[in-house]
Structure formats: structure tokens, C-alpha cells
Motif scaffolding. Structure first.
Motif, PDB file in Angstrom:
ATOM      1  N   GLU A   1      -4.769  24.568  -9.734  1.00 45.84           N
ATOM      2  CA  GLU A   1      -3.502  23.873  -9.558  1.00 45.84           C
ATOM      3  C   GLU A   1      -2.679  23.990 -10.824  1.00 45.84           C
ATOM      4  O   GLU A   1      -3.213  23.926 -11.918  1.00 45.84           O
ATOM      5  CB  GLU A   1      -3.737  22.385  -9.262  1.00 45.84           C
TER       6      GLU A   1
ATOM      7  N   VAL B   1       5.523  17.015  -4.850  1.00 39.98           N
ATOM      8  CA  VAL B   1       6.803  17.098  -5.551  1.00 39.98           C
ATOM      9  C   VAL B   1       7.089  15.694  -6.044  1.00 39.98           C
ATOM     10  O   VAL B   1       6.975  14.733  -5.292  1.00 39.98           O
ATOM     11  CB  VAL B   1       7.941  17.570  -4.620  1.00 39.98           C
TER      12      VAL B   1
ATOM     13  N   THR C   1       0.256  26.910  -2.297  1.00 42.57           N
ATOM     14  CA  THR C   1       0.828  25.848  -1.473  1.00 42.57           C
ATOM     15  C   THR C   1       1.268  24.688  -2.356  1.00 42.57           C
ATOM     16  O   THR C   1       0.522  24.261  -3.235  1.00 42.57           O
ATOM     17  CB  THR C   1      -0.216  25.345  -0.466  1.00 42.57           C
ATOM     18  N   VAL C   2       2.456  24.187  -2.116  1.00 40.20           N
ATOM     19  CA  VAL C   2       2.956  23.025  -2.854  1.00 40.20           C
ATOM     20  C   VAL C   2       2.232  21.798  -2.317  1.00 40.20           C
ATOM     21  O   VAL C   2       2.300  21.500  -1.128  1.00 40.20           O
ATOM     22  CB  VAL C   2       4.478  22.875  -2.682  1.00 40.20           C
TER      23      VAL C   2
ATOM     24  N   VAL D   1      12.338  22.815  -2.341  1.00 39.08           N
ATOM     25  CA  VAL D   1      10.886  22.927  -2.200  1.00 39.08           C
ATOM     26  C   VAL D   1      10.336  21.581  -1.776  1.00 39.08           C
ATOM     27  O   VAL D   1      10.698  20.552  -2.339  1.00 39.08           O
ATOM     28  CB  VAL D   1      10.244  23.361  -3.543  1.00 39.08           C
TER      29      VAL D   1
ATOM     30  N   ALA E   1       6.569  19.518   0.011  1.00 37.96           N
ATOM     31  CA  ALA E   1       5.119  19.609   0.158  1.00 37.96           C
ATOM     32  C   ALA E   1       4.776  20.400   1.416  1.00 37.96           C
ATOM     33  O   ALA E   1       5.406  20.247   2.454  1.00 37.96           O
ATOM     34  CB  ALA E   1       4.510  18.226   0.225  1.00 37.96           C
TER      35      ALA E   1
ATOM     36  N   THR F   1       1.240  22.730 -12.437  1.00 41.42           N
ATOM     37  CA  THR F   1       2.446  21.940 -12.290  1.00 41.42           C
ATOM     38  C   THR F   1       3.585  22.616 -13.046  1.00 41.42           C
ATOM     39  O   THR F   1       3.435  22.997 -14.200  1.00 41.42           O
ATOM     40  CB  THR F   1       2.228  20.510 -12.828  1.00 41.42           C
TER      41      THR F   1
ATOM     42  N   PHE G   1       6.857  20.073  -9.488  1.00 46.60           N
ATOM     43  CA  PHE G   1       6.093  20.353  -8.274  1.00 46.60           C
ATOM     44  C   PHE G   1       4.777  21.005  -8.676  1.00 46.60           C
ATOM     45  O   PHE G   1       4.701  21.733  -9.657  1.00 46.60           O
ATOM     46  CB  PHE G   1       6.887  21.221  -7.288  1.00 46.60           C
ATOM     47  N   THR G   2       3.733  20.698  -7.914  1.00 48.85           N
ATOM     48  CA  THR G   2       2.398  21.210  -8.191  1.00 48.85           C
ATOM     49  C   THR G   2       2.016  22.196  -7.106  1.00 48.85           C
ATOM     50  O   THR G   2       2.140  21.899  -5.909  1.00 48.85           O
ATOM     51  CB  THR G   2       1.374  20.060  -8.250  1.00 48.85           C
ATOM     52  N   VAL G   3       1.538  23.377  -7.525  1.00 47.09           N
ATOM     53  CA  VAL G   3       1.162  24.446  -6.616  1.00 47.09           C
ATOM     54  C   VAL G   3      -0.342  24.663  -6.724  1.00 47.09           C
ATOM     55  O   VAL G   3      -0.896  24.695  -7.822  1.00 47.09           O
ATOM     56  CB  VAL G   3       1.917  25.752  -6.962  1.00 47.09           C
TER      57      VAL G   3
END
Length: 115
Positions: free
Chosen positions: A70, A49, A45-46, A19, A21, A72, A58-60
Motif C-alpha cells: 500500500e 480517500v 486499487t484505491v 478518484v 474508493a 499513500t 489517497f491510498t493505493v
């Protein structure tokens, strides 16, 4: 230090995809409510990371009823049932915090031609 590295190596989940960004992902996350367990899908969307090894996160980001949300996730968490990369994004930076200020079509990330 070798003992710590060995313990961290055991924790790494090898069957998850790579995964980065800009990718659009579906995170199938196990949620425990009392005595029951269910799987909730978080798609977005990422935007970043960070970390290495077993501490990689990783944050979505996604829009939910017009509000940006958001979340994480720990990449190697046993709570992640499945991680699906639906689109690979073509981005030029590793942290996409500028997407927080964008709305509509301006908040979209272009898709890679071939991956």
C-alpha cells in the motif's frame, strides 16, 4: 483564515481526474535518484480517500509478488506526473480495508456498468 484558504487554493491541481474508493488507477510518480529523475508507475486499487483541499490523499493497494503493498499519495503533489483511472469500482463504502484480508478473486472490486 482567508489567507490560508487562498494559499491552499493555489496548490490544488485542477487537471487530475476524480478518484474514489474502488477505482483502479495508474499513478505515474516522479522519483529522484541522485541527479537523475525517472517516472515509476504504481497501479492498484484505491482503498481510501481522505482529507480536503490541498491536503487530500489517497491510498493505493496492489499485490507485488504475492505481498500486498500500500502506498499513500498526496493528490495535489507536484511529484505526480499523471493519474489515470483505468476502471471505476462499484463499492458501497468509502474505506475498503476489508480487501487486506481477501485473496484472489475475493479481493476484486466489481466494475461500474457506466461511468
Amino acid at each position: 483564515m482567508d489567507i490560508i484558504k487562498a494559499l491552499e487554493e493555489e496548490q490544488i491541481n485542477k487537471d487530475l481526474p476524480v478518484v474514489s474508493a474502488g477505482d483502479t488507477v495508474q499513478v505515474h510518480y516522479r522519483i529522484i535518484e541522485g541527479t537523475r529523475e525517472r517516472i515509476q508507475v504504481f497501479e492498484g486499487t484505491v482503498i481510501k480517500v481522505q482529507g480536503t483541499g490541498s491536503r487530500k490523499t489517497f491510498t493505493v493497494r496492489r499485490l507485488s509478488y504475492g505481498i500486498g503493498v500500500e502506498r499513500t499519495f498526496l493528490l495535489n503533489s507536484p511529484r505526480i506526473a499523471k493519474l489515470v483511472v483505468t476502471r471505476k469500482g462499484k463499492v458501497r463504502r468509502s474505506k475498503l480495508f476489508y480487501l487486506r484480508d481477501r485473496q484472489g478473486k475475493a479481493a476484486k472490486v466489481r466494475e461500474k456498468a457506466d461511468y
